[in-house]
Design an enzyme around this catalytic site. Structure first.
Site, PDB file in Angstrom:
ATOM      1  N   ASN A   7      34.655  40.054  39.508  1.00  0.00           N
ATOM      2  CA  ASN A   7      35.519  41.205  39.719  1.00  0.00           C
ATOM      3  C   ASN A   7      36.214  41.459  38.390  1.00  0.00           C
ATOM      4  OD1 ASN A   7      37.596  42.994  40.247  1.00  0.00           O
ATOM      5  ND2 ASN A   7      38.308  41.946  42.077  1.00  0.00           N
ATOM      6  N   ARG A   9      38.500  43.275  37.434  1.00  0.00           N
ATOM      7  CA  ARG A   9      39.953  43.493  37.469  1.00  0.00           C
ATOM      8  C   ARG A   9      40.730  42.180  37.555  1.00  0.00           C
ATOM      9  NH1 ARG A   9      41.911  48.168  41.154  1.00  0.00           N
ATOM     10  NH2 ARG A   9      43.666  47.820  39.765  1.00  0.00           N
ATOM     11  N   CYS A  10      40.033  41.071  37.732  1.00  0.00           N
ATOM     12  CA  CYS A  10      40.672  39.760  37.906  1.00  0.00           C
ATOM     13  C   CYS A  10      40.607  38.968  36.599  1.00  0.00           C
ATOM     14  CB  CYS A  10      39.953  38.992  39.013  1.00  0.00           C
ATOM     15  SG  CYS A  10      40.496  37.284  39.191  1.00  0.00           S
ATOM     16  N   SER A  11      41.753  38.527  36.118  1.00  0.00           N
ATOM     17  CA  SER A  11      41.791  37.792  34.845  1.00  0.00           C
ATOM     18  C   SER A  11      41.027  36.467  34.934  1.00  0.00           C
ATOM     19  CB  SER A  11      43.236  37.543  34.407  1.00  0.00           C
ATOM     20  OG  SER A  11      43.911  36.728  35.341  1.00  0.00           O
ATOM     21  N   ARG A  14      37.376  37.283  34.663  1.00  0.00           N
ATOM     22  CA  ARG A  14      37.016  37.592  33.264  1.00  0.00           C
ATOM     23  C   ARG A  14      36.933  36.320  32.431  1.00  0.00           C
ATOM     24  NH1 ARG A  14      40.854  41.686  34.223  1.00  0.00           N
ATOM     25  NH2 ARG A  14      42.373  40.628  32.903  1.00  0.00           N
TER      26      ARG A  14
END
Length: 114
Positions: A7, A9-11, A14
């Protein structure tokens, strides 16, 4: 081939993806919010993770708290919730041929890659 269930948008997701990228191994990124898992795919993934469906749930997500938290749910009910609301799936998940890990902490990903 390694698969990263990601995802963007998830740190933490990433961070996990960056670990896989830096490994130099071949991998595929599956943005599971755009391309949700089928029931069969989710069953296989949970088996590789060695977890119960409930252990894969992000229990702090608003949809979980509102719709599911205080109900008696079977594993099948939880599976269906994860399929209907893929945002509930813990992330990142990194999978190879043999097994899979939830990358929290990210050292679990490093162990899988070694």
């Amino acid at each position: 081939m390694i698969t990263v269930y990601h995802n963007p948008r998830c740190s933490k997701s990433r961070e996990g993806l960056a670990l896989v990228q830096s490994s130099g191994k071949d991998f595929y990124v599956r943005e599971y919010l755009k391309t949700p898992l089928s029931e069969e795919e989710l069953e296989k993934l949970i088996a590789k993770l060695g977890m119960s469906p409930l252990e894969l749930v992000r229990a702090n997500e608003e949809i979980w708290k509102k719709e599911f938290k205080h109900k008696e749910l079977s594993s099948e009910d939880i599976m269906l919730a994860l399929i209907k609301y893929p945002k509930l799936i813990e992330r990142p998940i990194v999978e190879d041929k043999e097994k899979a890990v939830v990358g929290r902490p990210s050292s679990k990903i490093s162990e899988l890659l070694s």
